[in-house]
Enzyme design. Structure first.
Site, PDB file in Angstrom:
ATOM      1  N   ASP A   6       0.793  -1.221   0.000  1.00 43.63           N
ATOM      2  CA  ASP A   6       0.000   0.000   0.000  1.00 43.63           C
ATOM      3  C   ASP A   6       0.830   1.277   0.000  1.00 43.63           C
ATOM      4  OD1 ASP A   6       1.007  -0.446   2.524  1.00 43.63           O
ATOM      5  OD2 ASP A   6      -0.811   0.178   3.588  1.00 43.63           O
ATOM      6  N   GLU A  49      18.762  10.255 -30.985  1.00 44.48           N
ATOM      7  CA  GLU A  49      19.746   9.609 -31.862  1.00 44.48           C
ATOM      8  C   GLU A  49      19.127   9.339 -33.247  1.00 44.48           C
ATOM      9  OE1 GLU A  49      21.506   6.184 -29.917  1.00 44.48           O
ATOM     10  OE2 GLU A  49      21.423   7.148 -27.978  1.00 44.48           O
ATOM     11  N   ASP A  98      17.136  14.808 -19.323  1.00 45.44           N
ATOM     12  CA  ASP A  98      18.126  14.594 -20.378  1.00 45.44           C
ATOM     13  C   ASP A  98      17.384  14.087 -21.607  1.00 45.44           C
ATOM     14  OD1 ASP A  98      20.998  13.984 -21.379  1.00 45.44           O
ATOM     15  OD2 ASP A  98      19.966  12.068 -21.613  1.00 45.44           O
ATOM     16  N   ASP A 130      17.933  12.204 -25.205  1.00 48.84           N
ATOM     17  CA  ASP A 130      18.888  11.362 -25.908  1.00 48.84           C
ATOM     18  C   ASP A 130      18.320  11.089 -27.302  1.00 48.84           C
ATOM     19  OD1 ASP A 130      20.562   9.349 -26.818  1.00 48.84           O
ATOM     20  OD2 ASP A 130      20.780   8.463 -24.844  1.00 48.84           O
ATOM     21  N   TYR A 190      31.892   6.431 -28.085  1.00 48.63           N
ATOM     22  CA  TYR A 190      32.034   4.977 -28.103  1.00 48.63           C
ATOM     23  C   TYR A 190      31.190   4.448 -29.251  1.00 48.63           C
ATOM     24  CZ  TYR A 190      28.152   6.079 -24.906  1.00 48.63           C
ATOM     25  OH  TYR A 190      27.034   6.634 -24.323  1.00 48.63           O
ATOM     26  N   TRP A 222      28.275   4.578 -19.970  1.00 44.95           N
ATOM     27  CA  TRP A 222      27.173   3.649 -20.245  1.00 44.95           C
ATOM     28  C   TRP A 222      27.659   2.241 -19.933  1.00 44.95           C
ATOM     29  CZ3 TRP A 222      22.131   4.234 -21.706  1.00 44.95           C
ATOM     30  CH2 TRP A 222      21.449   3.058 -22.031  1.00 44.95           C
TER      31      TRP A 222
END
Length: 619
Positions: free
Chosen positions: A323, A393, A389, A391, A461, A599
């Site tokens: 709860d 791509e 943020d 992201d 990367y 990451w």
């Protein structure tokens, strides 16, 4: 791109004694009282409705049944109609059924009896924007409630904070309105009520120094109906130290935590504590929220807010209860922040899989920013997050899908987000590191967008990998170029240089580190540039493996361009080690960068040796 941000289909079940199951459609409903009995009660018992939460894609409603008479009521049955498209999706403290758009709520065995002057409430989550009509209580009019009759009060103005000390803060807000008058206000700290006052100000005391708090206010009218909560204001008490990070000299050390990691990887927020990593990072990016219909939406509501943690998996060592108002990773991050008051958490939206929604968001940046603010600053978890943020791509370029929003699209979104979130919240973005001629960095006005951002996470990367199945083998995260590199412009140094040349300040650039390796198999050559037959085997997918596995499975036996590689048997891997991370951090400091990010947490060892290397290297 982030290499493992593909959400997986998961089985999500929640069974509790307090969650009423909806039966669709309902069979014939049996009244709880005869018409004469219902009519008698209608003059003394009322049912009132209020929408207590609204998060865009859904809402929370509450009915309150009150006995204003002189005799007890033994049971209650509330009926109402919703317009087509509005429906109840889950309910608690009542059995809720429906026949098409007609809804009925019946008391449970333990809350049907109401003594004179007593009241009881039940709530539900719903979808759609309609309001209830035609309310009946035990067959008669609900009489004097929100439907029809007395309306719930409006939301008060967003509080402002003043007089902030180590242990207290004064809050003030503009009054709510109500057709029959506002009785008082509930003051909520981090979603929990701390006071009820009749005026429009309150001083909260007994706070902890150097700690973040989130406050909202909710009005109650003379019929004890509560209206929607106000917007939230964040307060950071003074004292408690001034160092923004764990000994990194003001540099950012930020890591991504993935919501799907709690499933197959069984990596929980508690692992950040037991590994020692929480004490060594300055910020956590929580990945990912989704972008749908031009708006920020939840990514995995079960993992984020509902998953029950055992005592063994909990940061606090206490098991979740059925709860409690907030569970899941959000609540665990709240517990983590309580242990580390300077730690900041940012909610990241998009990622490789969910970037396709940004194109529509760019058509109406203000609406997008408003939706994001309402979700991130939802009173149930506003204290957990310190900003947003994005992201994407990739804007104006191709990732999983191609975008044609234009060179200023990211700038428009960043400007709108900063305008909505204000200066008290962090607004950041993860961006490409493609510095090749005509590459992705050239596709956007990163300098212009950066004016509204605290920093960029430059994804230095995934430059090379086994998507080129036959090679040539190459390190996926080279710091600098080297003889034989497959593609010019695919290095960290070239990406940082190109962004600086575009006009992005070095202090707004974070160097990206991967806590994983990329590899090929069928390789005979130790040095980079060899041929291969395909991707090497990995635990979760081919061609990629966590550092914690590779350090013993295929130890590094060479370095190139500031990063490490390993040739073992017929496999060839590249990845960063504590030693190469140390060198990269030295380079980042020499370039005046704002710090580093990685990451992601679960790729590190159980004692957090890669996080430690970043932390030590930034000092």
């Amino acid at each position: 791109m982030h290499p493992t941000d593909v959400p997986r289909q998961r089985l999500r079940h929640r069974t509790t004694a307090a969650l009423a199951t909806l039966v669709l459609p309902a069979a014939a409903l049996v009244g709880l009282a005869t018409p004469s009995h219902a009519a008698a009660e209608a003059t003394t018992v009322t049912a009132t409705y209020a929408k207590t939460q609204d998060w865009g894609s859904g809402f929370e409603g509450k009915w309150t049944i009150k006995n204003s008479g002189t005799t007890s009521v033994s049971s209650w049955n509330v009926e109402w109609d919703f317009p087509s498209g509005t429906k109840v999706t889950s309910a608690w403290d009542a059995t809720v059924t429906n026949s098409a758009d007609h809804w009925t709520a019946k008391n449970l065995s333990w809350n049907g009896t109401l003594a004179p002057g007593a009241s009881v409430s039940f709530g539900f989550n719903g979808t759609g924007s309609g309001a209830p009509t035609g309310c009946k209580l035990n067959g008669a009019s609900c009489d004097g409630g929100d439907v029809p009759g007395d309306a719930a009060p409006s939301a008060p103005g967003t509080p402002t904070a003043s007089g902030i000390t180590d242990t207290s803060a004064k809050l003030s807000w503009s009054a709510a309105t109500d057709d029959k008058g506002v009785k008082n206000y509930d003051v909520l700290r981090d979603g929990a009520k701390v006071a009820t006052v009749t005026g429009t100000s309150y001083t909260d005391t007994g706070l902890s120094a150097g700690t973040d708090y989130s406050y909202t206010v909710q009005a109650r009218d003379t019929a004890d109906q509560t209206g929607p909560v106000s917007g939230s204001v964040k307060v950071h008490t003074t004292g408690g130290g001034t160092d923004p990070g764990p000994g990194t000299g003001g540099k950012v050390n930020m890591g991504y935590f993935t919501d799907w990691g709690v499933y197959g990887r069984q990596y929980y927020p508690k692992n950040l504590e037991t590994s020692g990593s929480a004490a060594k990072v300055t910020h956590i990016n929580y990945a990912f929220g989704n972008v749908q219909g031009g708006k920020c939406t939840m990514g995995d509501a079960y993992a984020d807010t509902d998953m029950a943690y055992t005592a063994a998996n909990s940061v606090s060592g206490q098991a979740d209860t059925w709860d409690q108002p907030l569970r899941g990773a959000f609540n665990q991050l709240r517990q983590l922040k309580a242990k580390h008051p300077n730690l900041k958490v940012i909610w990241s939206f998009g990622g490789w899989t969910w970037s396709g929604g940004f194109g529509e968001a760019a058509k109406n940046p203000a609406a997008f920013a408003d939706s994001c603010y309402k979700l991130v600053e939802d009173p149930r978890w506003a204290d957990v997050f310190d900003g947003i943020d994005i992201d994407w791509e990739y804007p104006n370029a191709c990732g999983l899908s191609c975008d044609t929003s234009g060179q200023d699209a990211l700038k428009k979104l960043s400007t709108a987000l900063r305008s909505k979130f204000g200066s008290q919240n962090l607004v950041t973005a993860a961006i490409t590191a493609d510095a090749s001629a005509g590459g992705k960095i050239e596709k956007n006005d990163y300098a212009g967008a950066g004016q509204s951002l605290d920093w960029y996470n430059v994804m230095t990367y995934d430059f090379f990998g086994a998507w080129e199945a036959k090679g040539p083998t190459a390190p996926h995260s080279p710091l600098t170029s080297y003889s034989g590199i497959p593609q010019q412009g695919f290095t960290s140094a070239e990406a940082i240089a190109k962004l600086k040349a575009q006009g992005v300040p070095a202090s707004k650039l974070l160097l990206g580190i991967g806590f994983y390796g990329r590899g090929w198999t069928g390789v005979t050559q130790k040095e980079p540039g060899g041929t291969a037959t395909g991707p090497a085997a990995g635990t979760y997918e081919q061609g990629i493996e966590d550092y914690k596995v590779l350090k013993t499975k295929c130890p590094s036996n060479g370095t190139v361009a500031g990063t490490a590689y390993a040739h073992c048997g017929s496999d060839w891997w590249s990845y960063d080690t504590p030693a190469t991370i140390g060198s990269k951090m030295s380079w980042a400091k020499s370039q005046g960068l704002g710090g580093a990010f990685f990451w992601e947490f679960s790729g590190d060892t159980s004692n957090g040796e890669l996080v430690t290397a970043i932390n030590s290297g930034l000092k």
